[in-house]
Design a protein around this motif. Sequence first.
Motif, PDB file in Angstrom:
ATOM      1  N   VAL A  16       4.057  37.541   6.210  1.00 35.79           N
ATOM      2  CA  VAL A  16       4.900  37.741   5.236  1.00 35.79           C
ATOM      3  C   VAL A  16       4.150  37.016   4.162  1.00 35.79           C
ATOM      4  CG1 VAL A  16       7.166  37.991   6.207  1.00 35.79           C
ATOM      5  CG2 VAL A  16       6.487  35.740   5.534  1.00 35.79           C
ATOM      6  N   PHE A  17       4.265  37.288   2.815  1.00 34.04           N
ATOM      7  CA  PHE A  17       3.471  36.590   1.639  1.00 34.04           C
ATOM      8  C   PHE A  17       4.148  36.478   0.492  1.00 34.04           C
ATOM      9  CE2 PHE A  17       2.501  41.176   1.474  1.00 34.04           C
ATOM     10  CZ  PHE A  17       2.483  41.471   0.237  1.00 34.04           C
ATOM     11  N   MET A  18       3.460  35.631  -0.384  1.00 36.06           N
ATOM     12  CA  MET A  18       3.820  35.779  -1.688  1.00 36.06           C
ATOM     13  C   MET A  18       2.407  35.780  -2.602  1.00 36.06           C
ATOM     14  SD  MET A  18       6.903  33.100  -2.287  1.00 36.06           S
ATOM     15  CE  MET A  18       8.486  33.014  -1.811  1.00 36.06           C
ATOM     16  N   ARG A  19       2.361  36.545  -3.419  1.00 39.45           N
ATOM     17  CA  ARG A  19       1.077  36.929  -4.172  1.00 39.45           C
ATOM     18  C   ARG A  19       1.073  36.396  -5.611  1.00 39.45           C
ATOM     19  NH1 ARG A  19      -0.508  42.812  -3.548  1.00 39.45           N
ATOM     20  NH2 ARG A  19      -0.996  42.107  -1.476  1.00 39.45           N
ATOM     21  N   ARG A  20       0.080  35.674  -6.018  1.00 37.87           N
ATOM     22  CA  ARG A  20      -0.102  35.527  -7.416  1.00 37.87           C
ATOM     23  C   ARG A  20      -1.717  35.585  -8.102  1.00 37.87           C
ATOM     24  NH1 ARG A  20       4.352  35.576  -7.169  1.00 37.87           N
ATOM     25  NH2 ARG A  20       6.129  33.917  -7.664  1.00 37.87           N
ATOM     26  N   SER A  21      -1.866  35.902  -9.140  1.00 42.23           N
ATOM     27  CA  SER A  21      -3.156  35.975  -9.717  1.00 42.23           C
ATOM     28  C   SER A  21      -3.263  34.375 -10.301  1.00 42.23           C
ATOM     29  CB  SER A  21      -3.074  36.847 -11.001  1.00 42.23           C
ATOM     30  OG  SER A  21      -4.588  36.803 -11.408  1.00 42.23           O
ATOM     31  N   MET A  61     -14.343  33.009  -9.536  1.00 40.30           N
ATOM     32  CA  MET A  61     -14.208  31.874  -9.890  1.00 40.30           C
ATOM     33  C   MET A  61     -14.458  31.462 -11.472  1.00 40.30           C
ATOM     34  SD  MET A  61     -14.111  30.549  -6.833  1.00 40.30           S
ATOM     35  CE  MET A  61     -14.355  28.811  -6.979  1.00 40.30           C
ATOM     36  N   ALA A  62     -14.791  32.376 -12.151  1.00 41.14           N
ATOM     37  CA  ALA A  62     -14.799  32.268 -13.716  1.00 41.14           C
ATOM     38  C   ALA A  62     -13.557  32.507 -14.424  1.00 41.14           C
ATOM     39  CB  ALA A  62     -15.723  32.994 -14.365  1.00 41.14           C
ATOM     40  N   SER A  63     -12.719  33.133 -13.823  1.00 39.63           N
ATOM     41  CA  SER A  63     -11.512  33.651 -14.238  1.00 39.63           C
ATOM     42  C   SER A  63     -10.310  33.547 -13.228  1.00 39.63           C
ATOM     43  CB  SER A  63     -11.607  35.233 -14.522  1.00 39.63           C
ATOM     44  OG  SER A  63     -10.398  35.542 -15.438  1.00 39.63           O
ATOM     45  N   GLU A  64      -9.605  34.833 -13.102  1.00 40.42           N
ATOM     46  CA  GLU A  64      -8.406  34.468 -12.157  1.00 40.42           C
ATOM     47  C   GLU A  64      -8.566  35.320 -10.797  1.00 40.42           C
ATOM     48  OE1 GLU A  64      -4.668  35.897 -13.721  1.00 40.42           O
ATOM     49  OE2 GLU A  64      -4.659  33.875 -15.172  1.00 40.42           O
ATOM     50  N   SER A  65      -8.134  34.848  -9.585  1.00 44.12           N
ATOM     51  CA  SER A  65      -8.354  35.474  -8.283  1.00 44.12           C
ATOM     52  C   SER A  65      -6.997  35.802  -7.998  1.00 44.12           C
ATOM     53  CB  SER A  65      -8.910  34.314  -7.232  1.00 44.12           C
ATOM     54  OG  SER A  65     -10.307  33.920  -7.665  1.00 44.12           O
ATOM     55  N   LEU A  66      -6.746  36.918  -7.185  1.00 48.31           N
ATOM     56  CA  LEU A  66      -5.894  37.459  -6.589  1.00 48.31           C
ATOM     57  C   LEU A  66      -5.476  36.669  -5.338  1.00 48.31           C
ATOM     58  CD1 LEU A  66      -3.015  39.124  -6.989  1.00 48.31           C
ATOM     59  CD2 LEU A  66      -4.398  41.069  -6.188  1.00 48.31           C
ATOM     60  N   VAL A  67      -4.539  35.905  -5.076  1.00 46.87           N
ATOM     61  CA  VAL A  67      -4.258  35.133  -3.773  1.00 46.87           C
ATOM     62  C   VAL A  67      -3.021  35.371  -3.135  1.00 46.87           C
ATOM     63  CG1 VAL A  67      -4.434  32.640  -2.787  1.00 46.87           C
ATOM     64  CG2 VAL A  67      -5.960  33.327  -4.599  1.00 46.87           C
ATOM     65  N   GLU A  68      -2.883  35.298  -1.864  1.00 47.28           N
ATOM     66  CA  GLU A  68      -1.326  35.450  -1.133  1.00 47.28           C
ATOM     67  C   GLU A  68      -1.439  34.102  -0.307  1.00 47.28           C
ATOM     68  OE1 GLU A  68      -1.321  40.258  -0.160  1.00 47.28           O
ATOM     69  OE2 GLU A  68      -1.822  39.012   1.265  1.00 47.28           O
ATOM     70  N   ALA A  69      -0.310  33.554  -0.748  1.00 52.25           N
ATOM     71  CA  ALA A  69       0.210  32.496   0.426  1.00 52.25           C
ATOM     72  C   ALA A  69       0.810  33.154   1.533  1.00 52.25           C
ATOM     73  CB  ALA A  69       1.179  31.716  -0.262  1.00 52.25           C
ATOM     74  N   GLY A  70       0.348  32.960   2.576  1.00 47.74           N
ATOM     75  CA  GLY A  70       1.130  33.907   3.878  1.00 47.74           C
ATOM     76  C   GLY A  70       1.443  32.969   5.116  1.00 47.74           C
ATOM     77  N   VAL A  71       2.130  33.480   6.094  1.00 50.47           N
ATOM     78  CA  VAL A  71       2.553  33.118   7.084  1.00 50.47           C
ATOM     79  C   VAL A  71       2.676  34.231   8.167  1.00 50.47           C
ATOM     80  CG1 VAL A  71       4.473  31.818   8.527  1.00 50.47           C
ATOM     81  CG2 VAL A  71       3.937  31.444   5.920  1.00 50.47           C
ATOM     82  N   ASP A 132     -17.718  44.536 -11.066  1.00 47.69           N
ATOM     83  CA  ASP A 132     -17.913  43.602 -12.331  1.00 47.69           C
ATOM     84  C   ASP A 132     -17.850  42.226 -12.294  1.00 47.69           C
ATOM     85  OD1 ASP A 132     -17.982  46.076 -13.715  1.00 47.69           O
ATOM     86  OD2 ASP A 132     -15.740  46.338 -13.712  1.00 47.69           O
ATOM     87  N   GLY A 133     -18.434  41.730 -11.220  1.00 44.76           N
ATOM     88  CA  GLY A 133     -18.580  40.292 -11.024  1.00 44.76           C
ATOM     89  C   GLY A 133     -17.408  39.576 -10.299  1.00 44.76           C
ATOM     90  N   VAL A 134     -16.221  40.538  -9.687  1.00 44.71           N
ATOM     91  CA  VAL A 134     -15.259  40.105  -8.925  1.00 44.71           C
ATOM     92  C   VAL A 134     -15.471  40.518  -7.573  1.00 44.71           C
ATOM     93  CG1 VAL A 134     -12.641  40.292  -8.578  1.00 44.71           C
ATOM     94  CG2 VAL A 134     -13.726  40.296 -10.956  1.00 44.71           C
ATOM     95  N   GLU A 135     -15.329  39.754  -6.336  1.00 49.05           N
ATOM     96  CA  GLU A 135     -15.439  40.045  -5.225  1.00 49.05           C
ATOM     97  C   GLU A 135     -13.967  40.407  -4.602  1.00 49.05           C
ATOM     98  OE1 GLU A 135     -18.665  36.496  -3.992  1.00 49.05           O
ATOM     99  OE2 GLU A 135     -16.510  36.258  -3.232  1.00 49.05           O
ATOM    100  N   ARG A 136     -14.069  41.523  -3.980  1.00 46.25           N
ATOM    101  CA  ARG A 136     -12.936  42.239  -3.605  1.00 46.25           C
ATOM    102  C   ARG A 136     -13.021  42.162  -2.021  1.00 46.25           C
ATOM    103  NH1 ARG A 136     -10.288  44.075  -7.781  1.00 46.25           N
ATOM    104  NH2 ARG A 136     -11.406  44.545  -9.740  1.00 46.25           N
ATOM    105  N   TRP A 137     -12.029  41.435  -1.314  1.00 43.58           N
ATOM    106  CA  TRP A 137     -12.169  41.105   0.347  1.00 43.58           C
ATOM    107  C   TRP A 137     -11.380  42.029   0.815  1.00 43.58           C
ATOM    108  CZ3 TRP A 137     -15.631  37.999   2.603  1.00 43.58           C
ATOM    109  CH2 TRP A 137     -16.632  37.251   1.644  1.00 43.58           C
ATOM    110  N   GLY A 138     -11.723  42.520   2.025  1.00 44.76           N
ATOM    111  CA  GLY A 138     -10.906  43.342   3.109  1.00 44.76           C
ATOM    112  C   GLY A 138      -9.998  42.067   3.545  1.00 44.76           C
ATOM    113  N   CYS A 139     -10.583  41.121   3.931  1.00 42.80           N
ATOM    114  CA  CYS A 139      -9.698  39.842   4.377  1.00 42.80           C
ATOM    115  C   CYS A 139     -10.248  38.783   4.524  1.00 42.80           C
ATOM    116  CB  CYS A 139      -9.082  40.257   5.903  1.00 42.80           C
ATOM    117  SG  CYS A 139      -7.851  38.990   6.351  1.00 42.80           S
TER     118      CYS A 139
END
Length: 170
Positions: A16-21, A61-71, A132-139
């Motif tokens: 389960v997760f909550m996601r934020r930029s 790192m220069a702007s916003e990253s999309l991150v999930e807090a997960g359990v 465009d300089g943004v890393e998009r990770w599979g996991c």
Amino acid sequence: MFADPVVVERAEQPYVFMRRSVRMDGFAEIADRLPELIGWLAARDLAIADAPFFRYVTVDMASESLVEAGVPVAASSAPPEPEGDVGVALLPAGRYATLTHVGHPDRLLAAAQWLREWAGEKGLEWDMREVDGVERWGCRLESYRTDPRVEPDPSRWETELAFRLADRAP
């Protein structure tokens, strides 16, 4: 202090997760959601299967990253239904390069860099693409193995980094 990296095979894992930029200097916006998420699981009597984590969906790192807090939740029980800010998903199975960091979280950036350098020396490729300089990770995960309520000294906290590797060509 870092333990030697290793490559491990991981099974699919419901969570389960909550996601934020967020900007890295505003990481508390997502980090502070972990206790709320754990409380959400406890209120529904849902078992936690492993350590809470942050999943980096994108890294900029220069702007916003999309991150999930997960359990992670137990795979044997029925997955919970998403509700409000809480989502339900699966961490993908696959090969992961992992590294255990012992110490203050402010050293995690250096640990991640060291893991990336190690993987490069081994000829390993990430399940990641840069657009465009943004890393998009599979996991890409940071799992917090130490409960700060039990061990208040951040210099003794254990954090596991686990970055999914690209699938091997057949």
